[in-house]
Design a protein around this motif. Structure first.
Motif, short mmCIF file in Angstrom:
data_model
loop_
_atom_site.label_atom_id
_atom_site.label_comp_id
_atom_site.label_asym_id
_atom_site.label_seq_id
_atom_site.Cartn_x
_atom_site.Cartn_y
_atom_site.Cartn_z
N TYR A 178 0.77 -1.19 -0.14
CA TYR A 178 0.09 0.17 0.15
C TYR A 178 0.83 1.30 -0.02
O TYR A 178 0.59 2.38 -0.72
CB TYR A 178 -1.05 -0.17 1.24
N LEU A 179 1.77 1.17 0.97
CA LEU A 179 2.57 2.32 0.99
C LEU A 179 3.48 2.94 -0.35
O LEU A 179 3.68 3.79 -0.69
CB LEU A 179 3.62 2.18 2.26
N LEU A 180 3.84 1.78 -0.74
CA LEU A 180 4.80 1.88 -2.15
C LEU A 180 3.76 2.48 -3.00
O LEU A 180 4.37 3.46 -4.05
CB LEU A 180 5.16 0.39 -2.53
N MET A 182 1.85 4.85 -2.57
CA MET A 182 1.68 6.06 -2.35
C MET A 182 2.75 6.92 -2.26
O MET A 182 2.45 8.17 -1.89
CB MET A 182 1.31 6.15 -0.67
N LYS A 183 3.84 6.66 -2.98
CA LYS A 183 4.94 7.58 -2.82
C LYS A 183 4.58 9.17 -3.41
O LYS A 183 5.23 9.84 -2.53
CB LYS A 183 6.05 6.97 -3.88
N ILE A 186 3.25 11.09 -0.74
CA ILE A 186 4.38 11.21 0.48
C ILE A 186 5.26 12.26 0.17
O ILE A 186 5.51 13.27 0.66
CB ILE A 186 5.00 9.94 0.73
N GLU A 187 5.69 12.30 -1.20
CA GLU A 187 6.55 13.35 -1.72
C GLU A 187 6.03 14.64 -1.58
O GLU A 187 6.69 15.68 -1.15
CB GLU A 187 7.10 13.04 -3.22
N PHE A 189 3.60 15.66 0.32
CA PHE A 189 3.47 15.66 1.91
C PHE A 189 4.73 16.57 2.48
O PHE A 189 4.83 17.39 3.25
CB PHE A 189 3.20 14.75 2.36
#
Ligand code: SF4
Lengths: 194, 467
Positions: A178-180, A182-183, A186-187, A189
């Motif tokens: 999931y996190l991968l 969302m990159k 996140i950047e 953010f």
């Protein structure tokens, strides 16, 4: 990660409170650099006299042949202490798919969920009902319905799990997938908190 | 309604809140060590992913290192391999490593603060439950598992559900001979080893404000021992004084800018907590644990509970199990009991102030000849400071050897272990069965109470030894 939907199994009753992760997997077994083979050291010091595999302790429940199954049932505050994920790996590697207790320590609960082991929190009264069952009796855990049932008596409780974790478990996804994905978010953010 | 300091920091770091699920929480600083990182590195490699923000990671080797002859290769092959794996992984991924032999090496929770890496307002994680230590600076810091280490490697984020909020207020002045370790042992004995599970704790009150940074770290360190996700203390002038000039602390104009931000980190007067506990500092005496979890503690002059005082059958069974393991009798006093070992060290109590305290007690005296000692600074920096202040001479004159930095006998993993059946008076944080070696009997205390045992070879009341 392995998925889990529904399981019916005999269970292993561990009538001990405050089982800490040092008991689940003693520190001297943390020298490994892979996740494999931890099951044989699960509860090592409770299982064997002087760490000697030829001398199992007869009074410890994992050594009592009548108890089998993929469900571990433990007294309250299971998994407290060190954050070592090795505890979850050893439970998973030993073959448990579900751990039932009336109370779980936070980090352990997360670690279990991240490794395809479902922690099921039940009431104290329900826990005592499970402990009152015989070694041939089974329990059924249905993740979709979020229920746990003592098959002989039909007694059922529902348990909590957040919707996100439930979807992950049912499908065998993990958080990292999931996190991968969302990159980019996140950047962006990161720019806002500089 | 106002916000708690925890809310302020947490909310600022939420990248995304998943409906009926956890939040994606951004992590500012990630500490790693040899034991809980290798599987995360190989996990990332297996996925064909790369480390997202290697510059926000700091590594050290601490759990699995010897505390004698660190200049030699580690004798135990498995330990050596684990430490070497960390070196390889850091090199491959461009991570700053303070490994064995490095002047900044030490226990991860000692070096972060002393190097100024730990700062107010940050989110900090490490694959180690005592990461809560860093909360003393007004940061949101907590321990994570290896899957979560892998998450931070992959994305500099983890998936977390926001914990509930608890505040513990400690008001008043401490008695002589009572220090911060006694405060936290007292709290845990009061609310039990699971009393704060599901909560993030803020420590507040005049007794906390009066503490030094190092004493605050001792308290936050043991938050996990009552089940809390973490513990924290709002930063104040004590915090800023401690931080100013530290190696990685901001400097010049940046310092001023940060300082202004940090001063906003406090709990609003009208903020609500899910639970509040009030403690009178005057009620706290020097503490000691008698059982096999940190909640089984009492005043050093107190009596172990009797069987009759415990009504719950499972609890009774556990108590009897603990008594048997510890070789104690219900209802007995501990004072005067001979002990075979004293361990002063661990991320709870291995900082320079701890050594100053111990030195102040043992100065000009001899250790009891029957006591074996493991006296272990938390970092190379602490070891250096011990020498600079001449404390090493005091220890030496007392017949006590000071070792090299590491986790040592805090956990039965490296070569420093306590033999089965023997008692160890320990300044560490866990008295679990086998924690300091199979069969070892651990009693947790403050550095002062440990110093008393060094001199007498017995469980002693430090208050009778102060002038
Ligand atoms: S000193 Fe002990 S508690 Fe602290 S990090 Fe090392 S092993 Fe963990």
């Amino acid at each position: 990660m392995q998925s889990l939907q529904k399981i019916t199994s005999k269970f292993i009753p561990l009538r001990i409170e405050n089982v800490d992760t040092d008991q689940i997997i003693p520190a001297r077994f943390l020298k490994a650099t892979t996740k494999d083979g931890f099951g044989k050291n699960l509860f090592r010091d409770w299982r064997y006299e002087n760490d000697d595999e030829t001398k199992p302790k007869a009074d410890f429940v994992l050594n009592q042949k009548q108890y089998t199954g993929a469900i571990l049932v433990a007294a309250k505050n299971f998994g407290c202490g060190s954050s070592r994920e090795h505890a979850a790996w050893s439970i998973q590697d030993y073959g448990f798919k579900v751990v039932v207790s009336s109370f779980f320590a936070d980090i352990f609960k997360n670690n279990a969920l991240n490794n395809g082991v479902l922690p099921v929190t039940v009431t104290d009264a329900f826990l005592q009902q499970i402990f009152a069952q015989g070694s041939d009796d089974t329990i059924t855990v249905d993740l979709e319905k979020q229920t746990i049932t003592i098959d002989k008596t039909g007694a059922t409780e529902t348990f909590d799990i957040n919707a996100y974790k439930k979807t992950c478990m049912l499908n065998g996804y993990d958080d990292i997938d999931y996190l991968l994905s969302m990159k980019d978010v996140i950047e962006k953010f990161e720019e806002t908190i500089k | 309604m106002g916000n708690t300091i925890f809310d302020k920091i947490w909310d600022k770091h939420v990248v995304k809140k998943i409906e009926d699920g956890p939040s994606v929480l951004y992590i500012d600083k990630h500490f790693i060590h040899e034991v809980t990182s290798p599987q995360a590195f190989s996990g990332i490699e297996k996925r064909g992913a790369k480390l997202f923000r290697p510059k926000q990671i700091v590594a050290t080797a601490d759990h699995n290192v010897p505390t004698l002859h660190q200049e030699l290769p580690i004798a135990d092959a498995l330990s050596r391999f684990q430490v070497d794996t960390l070196i390889d992984n850091c090199k491959k991924n461009g991570i700053e490593l303070y490994g064995l032999g490095h002047k900044y090496q030490g226990i991860v929770h000692v070096i972060g603060p002393e190097l100024g890496i730990t700062q107010p307002g940050m989110t900090i994680v490490c694959g180690d439950s005592h990461t809560s230590t860093h909360g003393a600076f007004g940061s949101v810091a907590f321990g994570i598992g290896t899957s979560e280490v892998e998450m931070v490697f992959a994305s500099q984020c983890i998936m977390q559900t926001k914990p509930k909020a608890m505040r513990i207020n400690i008001e008043g002045e401490l008695h002589k001979g009572v220090v911060s370790k006694d405060i936290i042992l007292y709290i845990i004995a009061k609310i039990s080893a699971s009393g704060a599970t599901g909560y993030f704790v803020e420590y507040a009150g005049s007794a906390i404000r009066a503490l030094s940074m190092e004493a605050r770290m001792t308290i936050c360190n043991m938050s996990i021992e009552m089940g809390a996700r973490g513990g924290m203390i709002a930063p104040d002038q004590t915090t800023f004084n401690y931080m100013e000039g530290r190696l990685f602390a901001p400097k010049g104009a940046e310092w001023e800018a940060k300082l202004a931000q940090w001063k906003e980190l406090y709990t609003d007067a009208d903020a609500k907590f899910d639970m509040e506990i009030n403690i009178n500092a005057q009620d706290i005496e020097p503490m000691i644990t008698y059982g096999t979890n940190p909640g089984m503690g009492l005043s050093v002059t107190g009596k172990v509970p009797t069987l009759e005082s415990i009504t719950d059958p499972t609890e009774k069974q556990n108590f009897e199990k603990a008594m048997k393991y510890m070789g104690l009798t219900p209802g007995q006093t501990l004072l005067g009991m001979p002990v075979q070992h004293v361990f002063i060290g661990s991320c709870t109590n291995s900082r320079i102030e701890d050594f100053r305290l111990v030195a102040s007690i043992i100065k000009g005296k001899q250790k009891d000849p029957n006591v074996k000692t493991l006296i272990v600074p938390g970092s190379q920096e602490v070891a250096k400071q011990i020498k600079a202040e001449g404390l090493d001479k005091i220890f030496e004159a007392a017949g006590i050897e000071i070792r090299q930095a590491g986790c040592s006998a805090c956990l039965g993993m490296n070569e420093d272990k306590i033999p089965a059946g023997e008692y160890c008076i320990s300044t560490s944080n866990r008295n679990f069965e086998g924690r300091q070696g199979a069969g070892a009997r651990t009693m947790l205390v403050s550095p002062l109470t440990a110093a008393a045992a060094l001199l007498t070879g017995k469980i002693s009341d430090i208050r009778t030894m102060l002038n």
